[in-house]
Design a protein around this motif. Sequence first.
Motif, PDB file in Angstrom:
ATOM      1  N   UNK A  94     -15.627   0.640  -2.571  1.00 11.59           N
ATOM      2  CA  UNK A  94     -15.015   1.544  -3.541  1.00 11.59           C
ATOM      3  C   UNK A  94     -15.144   2.973  -3.035  1.00 11.59           C
ATOM      4  N   UNK A  95     -14.071   3.733  -3.135  1.00 14.80           N
ATOM      5  CA  UNK A  95     -14.072   5.128  -2.703  1.00 14.80           C
ATOM      6  C   UNK A  95     -13.118   5.919  -3.575  1.00 14.80           C
ATOM      7  N   UNK A  96     -13.217   7.236  -3.520  1.00 10.76           N
ATOM      8  CA  UNK A  96     -12.259   8.080  -4.245  1.00 10.76           C
ATOM      9  C   UNK A  96     -10.877   7.913  -3.630  1.00 10.76           C
ATOM     10  N   UNK A  97     -10.792   7.903  -2.313  1.00 12.11           N
ATOM     11  CA  UNK A  97      -9.511   7.664  -1.645  1.00 12.11           C
ATOM     12  C   UNK A  97      -8.565   8.848  -1.734  1.00 12.11           C
ATOM     13  N   UNK A  98      -7.467   8.740  -0.973  1.00 12.44           N
ATOM     14  CA  UNK A  98      -6.504   9.835  -0.911  1.00 12.44           C
ATOM     15  C   UNK A  98      -5.519   9.802  -2.069  1.00 12.44           C
ATOM     16  N   UNK A  99      -5.389   8.648  -2.749  1.00 10.75           N
ATOM     17  CA  UNK A  99      -4.394   8.517  -3.804  1.00 10.75           C
ATOM     18  C   UNK A  99      -4.498   9.561  -4.898  1.00 10.75           C
ATOM     19  N   UNK A 158       6.385   9.117   2.005  1.00 12.38           N
ATOM     20  CA  UNK A 158       5.304   9.019   2.988  1.00 12.38           C
ATOM     21  C   UNK A 158       3.941   9.256   2.333  1.00 12.38           C
ATOM     22  N   UNK A 159       3.861  10.300   1.515  1.00 10.90           N
ATOM     23  CA  UNK A 159       2.588  10.696   0.913  1.00 10.90           C
ATOM     24  C   UNK A 159       2.066   9.655  -0.058  1.00 10.90           C
ATOM     25  N   UNK A 160       2.977   9.055  -0.837  1.00  8.82           N
ATOM     26  CA  UNK A 160       2.557   8.136  -1.898  1.00  8.82           C
ATOM     27  C   UNK A 160       2.855   6.682  -1.543  1.00  8.82           C
ATOM     28  N   UNK A 161       2.805   6.388  -0.255  1.00 12.80           N
ATOM     29  CA  UNK A 161       3.037   5.010   0.198  1.00 12.80           C
ATOM     30  C   UNK A 161       1.991   4.060  -0.399  1.00 12.80           C
ATOM     31  N   UNK A 162       0.806   4.571  -0.709  1.00 11.10           N
ATOM     32  CA  UNK A 162      -0.286   3.749  -1.248  1.00 11.10           C
ATOM     33  C   UNK A 162       0.008   3.236  -2.645  1.00 11.10           C
ATOM     34  N   UNK A 163       0.922   3.861  -3.375  1.00 17.57           N
ATOM     35  CA  UNK A 163       1.121   3.551  -4.793  1.00 17.57           C
ATOM     36  C   UNK A 163       1.699   2.160  -4.985  1.00 17.57           C
TER      37      UNK A 163
END
Length: 710
Positions: free
Chosen positions: A307-312, A345-350
């Motif tokens: 678990x991490x804060x992450x870039x999202x 590109x920025x929100x590819x994680x979503x």
Amino acid sequence: MRLRTILSRASVTQNLHFLLGNYKYTPLPSPSCIRLLQLEPPSDRGAVRCLLKTYELEDAPPFRALSYTWGDPLMRIRSAKTLHESRDPQRSSAERRFPIVCDDKIIKVTANLKDALRMLSRLSPSLSPKASPSHYWIDSLCMDQENIPERNAQVARMASIFEAAESAIVWLGKEDSFTMDALVTIESISKFPKESWPLVPYISFYKSSQAVGYTHPNLSYYNWLGFMALINRPWFKRAWVVQEIALAKSAVVVCGNKSFSWDKLSKTLSFIRTTKWYHHLHTEKLRHIKTLQENPGVYKRVLQSKLAVGIGPLYLDSTRLKLVGKDRSHHREVNQKPPLRQLLDTHRFSKSTDPRDKIYAFLGLADRNMAPFRSNPNALVPNYNLSVQEVYTETARVLMASYQNLSLLSHVQDPSQTRLSNLPSWVPDYSINLDPYPLRYRGPSFWKASGNLSWKPNTFSMTKGELDVQDYQIDVIDQTAILQNESPDPSASWASIVKLALSLDLPYPNPANKANQPSRVEVLWRTLTTDIYNKIYPAPTQTGSLFIDYILNLQIRHRLQPWSSADTFQPHYTPLSESIYPEWRTLIQLEGSDSPYNINVYRRRLATVVEDMFNGTYSPIGLAQLQHEFDQSGGKNRRLFRTRGGYLGTGARSLKNGDEVWILHGAGVPMVLRMRPNGNYQLIGEAFVYGLMHGEMQNLQLPRQHITID
């Protein structure tokens, strides 16, 4: 008597659809109309009651927009080693539904929306005592989800709807055992003076004594773990929330019975970014803290998970801040919308329940004065009649044709990660995360492997899933290394890497006609780091000295391994197999006498390290940045390779012997391609090839070719 009443009420609730019938939507009278939900006062019987009314958007009464997740809103930990933020979003629609009464008819909603509606009925008076009745825009209720033409039109207008709303209400779901710690963290950081942020020492996260003379947030590790749990709720990973929170005039975050302004959360995230404490906020680091080991409390299973804060969340808040600026509080229009390409590109994680929304969720947030809309205003209109493959292919076609280059190819995932079937290999699968991120995010370098050669798009063939390219075949891959997670032996990966370095012929290929020729060791460390260290390109020569220290640490670790065990000390030597033991000494002995990495330099450094170890003064902490560079440029996701012509490079994990290295017109970096039986090519991924990143191939006088990637 009381039991009978309870049973009676339960029976009525369960059989409401038989008593009242199901709600049927009336088509909207015009494309500019919207529906607003009007909540009625909460019933003592527990049923949520509401009305749906139609308005022209410009004539609508004051309303608030609800931002929530359709599925399970809580962070879920399913095993001691794996943390799941929610159930698979693709299965959200199959979750159990609960009835609410709308216009005296029944609509079925998810459990989380039912909880949100009850929250709104409770929260409405405190949010706006004078506003009566309370109006809300809620996507799943205010749009007829079964009416595809209406859904297309309403989705295209969602940006206007959220901009018109008085505010947004973010519903994170019910409270859990971590919520109070999260709120303590947010409240504490929001009161912490912003001018003091740059003065907070990086290491003071672990040692508050390092912050002597400075203001320091007085927070425990438990407070931070609670914040990490909150920030990992599924809401923060939804694609639609980027637009919803970025365009809201103001936002209130609600978790159970607790609420706070988005500005407080924004300040907390900005603090974490400024201090770089997000490096510390990872359970793989926190689980080693003695205090948490001895008394983990409610965080025992959380600490066992990754678990991490992450870039999202950081990117989510950053996007809002770019749009809000200082003018939003005065309700003045600010035109700082990002281009669509940057948003994707920025929100590819979503994530999104419908994979098509990984594109549609960002259309309303994109700057219409920039590509691709500047030259094609009607590009990429929401259309749920199209398949996911069609939406993604059209998106790639429009973006590549608009930008007139092939940089989007660097955003195509490794073939082993592709989820969608029948997707052309040159089209990004936006339904999945991109890991690792493209090489261009490694630093400020501006690679131009194809020099100034431009690409001419054939838009007709692209609509058929074929990408016509003009290019040069550089070489064929004939040796590859093992990745870190492909062998149970920790030395196997490095052994294969050293083997590749030993196979290099000297002088190294020199199409740029450079005067100074690199040694094998230099070619190796520059390739492993993609020639970048701490955002500096090319990497400074001092990085090579750090690499020697890194080798020494690997040697010591591997040599000591046979004598150590988690259970007992083993005072005997078990030689590792020659096939997997790194031949560092052989590699270094081949260095010339004038090389800064020759055997004499290595021996002197080894003596210094050993002496410092005995004196207790040696610390390998200086290698942390080099390890970070290795992780970002290679790690478990990029494979080192050598070509027949003697080039060393790193590329997609799926590459293999026989794959070909090409430089395509309009591409900043080389590409690895694999020939198909039909004569076309499959894209395997981008590559870094040492010595071929700045148009050097133009000196090779190779024949230009035309091929098709499908």
